[in-house]
Design a protein around this motif. Sequence first.
Motif, short mmCIF file in Angstrom:
data_model
loop_
_atom_site.label_atom_id
_atom_site.label_comp_id
_atom_site.label_asym_id
_atom_site.label_seq_id
_atom_site.Cartn_x
_atom_site.Cartn_y
_atom_site.Cartn_z
N ILE A 55 4.99 35.21 46.51
CA ILE A 55 5.57 35.79 45.28
C ILE A 55 4.74 36.99 44.83
O ILE A 55 5.28 38.03 44.44
N ALA A 56 3.41 36.85 44.91
CA ALA A 56 2.53 37.97 44.53
C ALA A 56 2.75 39.18 45.43
O ALA A 56 2.78 40.33 44.96
N THR A 57 2.92 38.94 46.73
CA THR A 57 3.18 40.03 47.66
C THR A 57 4.50 40.72 47.35
O THR A 57 4.59 41.96 47.33
N ALA A 58 5.53 39.93 47.09
CA ALA A 58 6.84 40.49 46.75
C ALA A 58 6.77 41.29 45.45
O ALA A 58 7.37 42.36 45.32
N PHE A 59 6.03 40.76 44.48
CA PHE A 59 5.87 41.46 43.20
C PHE A 59 5.19 42.81 43.40
O PHE A 59 5.63 43.84 42.85
N ASP A 60 4.13 42.85 44.19
CA ASP A 60 3.42 44.10 44.44
C ASP A 60 4.32 45.12 45.13
O ASP A 60 4.30 46.32 44.78
N LYS A 61 5.11 44.69 46.09
CA LYS A 61 6.01 45.62 46.79
C LYS A 61 7.09 46.14 45.85
O LYS A 61 7.50 47.32 45.93
N ALA A 62 7.58 45.27 44.96
CA ALA A 62 8.58 45.70 43.99
C ALA A 62 7.99 46.73 43.03
O ALA A 62 8.64 47.75 42.72
N GLN A 63 6.77 46.48 42.59
CA GLN A 63 6.10 47.42 41.69
C GLN A 63 5.93 48.78 42.36
O GLN A 63 6.12 49.84 41.74
N TYR A 64 5.58 48.77 43.64
CA TYR A 64 5.38 50.01 44.40
C TYR A 64 6.67 50.84 44.44
O TYR A 64 6.64 52.06 44.40
N ARG A 65 7.80 50.13 44.51
CA ARG A 65 9.10 50.82 44.58
C ARG A 65 9.71 51.09 43.19
O ARG A 65 10.80 51.62 43.07
N GLY A 66 9.00 50.64 42.15
CA GLY A 66 9.52 50.86 40.80
C GLY A 66 10.60 49.88 40.39
O GLY A 66 11.39 50.16 39.48
N TRP A 67 10.64 48.72 41.05
CA TRP A 67 11.65 47.72 40.75
C TRP A 67 11.10 46.65 39.81
O TRP A 67 9.91 46.34 39.82
N GLU A 68 11.99 46.08 39.02
CA GLU A 68 11.62 44.91 38.22
C GLU A 68 11.67 43.67 39.11
O GLU A 68 12.57 43.54 39.95
N LEU B 164 3.53 25.41 38.54
CA LEU B 164 4.38 26.44 39.13
C LEU B 164 4.79 27.47 38.08
O LEU B 164 4.73 28.69 38.31
N ASN B 165 5.23 26.99 36.94
CA ASN B 165 5.67 27.87 35.86
C ASN B 165 4.54 28.78 35.39
O ASN B 165 4.72 29.99 35.24
N THR B 166 3.35 28.21 35.20
CA THR B 166 2.20 29.00 34.75
C THR B 166 1.79 30.03 35.79
O THR B 166 1.58 31.21 35.48
N ASP B 167 1.67 29.60 37.04
CA ASP B 167 1.15 30.49 38.08
C ASP B 167 2.13 31.61 38.41
O ASP B 167 1.71 32.76 38.67
N ILE B 168 3.43 31.32 38.43
CA ILE B 168 4.41 32.37 38.72
C ILE B 168 4.45 33.39 37.57
O ILE B 168 4.48 34.61 37.80
N LYS B 169 4.43 32.92 36.35
CA LYS B 169 4.46 33.83 35.20
C LYS B 169 3.20 34.68 35.12
O LYS B 169 3.23 35.83 34.67
N ASN B 170 2.09 34.15 35.59
CA ASN B 170 0.86 34.95 35.65
C ASN B 170 0.99 36.08 36.66
O ASN B 170 0.36 37.14 36.51
N VAL B 171 1.80 35.88 37.69
CA VAL B 171 2.02 36.92 38.69
C VAL B 171 3.03 37.94 38.20
O VAL B 171 2.79 39.16 38.25
N THR B 172 4.18 37.46 37.73
CA THR B 172 5.30 38.37 37.41
C THR B 172 5.26 38.89 35.98
O THR B 172 5.96 39.85 35.67
#
Length: 279
Positions: A9-22, A56-64
């Motif tokens: 999830i963290a990897t996907a979030f970083d790639k989305a940020q790089y592309r300017g996506w939410e 799960l809820n805490t850790d995912i929200k900390n990432v996204t």
Amino acid sequence: PYHKCINEIATAFDKAQYRGWEFTVPAVCWMQGESDIVEYPDYDYKEYFHQMYNNLNTDIKNVTHQKDDIRIICYQTSTITKGLRYKPNHYDGIEAKAPTAQMELIRDDSLIWVSGPTYPCDFVNESLHIDAIGQQTIGKLAARAALGILRNQERNIGLLPMAYHIEGNDIRIDFNVPCPPLCFDTIQVKKIANYGFNVIRRDGKDIISDVEIDYNSIVIHCAESPRNCKLRYGINGEFLKGGRKHGSRGNLRDSEKYISNWCLLFEYQLSNFSGNSSI
């Protein structure tokens, strides 16, 4: 596996940020529970589930950094007969604890949506896991729930019991029915005695004499008073078998035409009192 999930999830979030996506995670699909039947663990399934969810809820929200809580799209395991201690009509059998806990989580927790039970599917070698077509079926049910979450629709909890009433020797069970009316299907799921319902005395005798549908309710006629008995649905089948032909199963579904909602498995201790009782 948990850390791998969070890292992905963290990897996907970083790639989305790089592309300017939410990037947010609206829901996670949960398919687990077989080991909590066949290995007979000595813990409370719901307690561990809530612990897992909170992490799960805490850790995912900390990432996204999203504000919305994660939803869980939960299926229901039905490998009752894979438990090595399983005996038909065993009053003190505990194989139903995990599936019943899953049903209660789906019914009572506002952040959990249903996909469906596995028993209407074929199992690989009639053993522990559903086959590819079964996986596709559960996937379609999960997709329906996911779309409901994305569209802010009313939470779907599927076909499950809400309350019962004992009058004389009869039990009336009221259900949440997504697409009325109820029906018995003996084509998709091989017919089993009393369509999967049991009312078990302490000595292991099933006292059901007949089962009938009354629109959104099931009426179970017993040969004697059912008070203090165990009320069960889908807690049956041939030893060490799984699937819609020989495993733990029932024949109750709703009237949804595209992909039916099958009743979730459950077990409850019936009260010694008359009147309405919540399940």
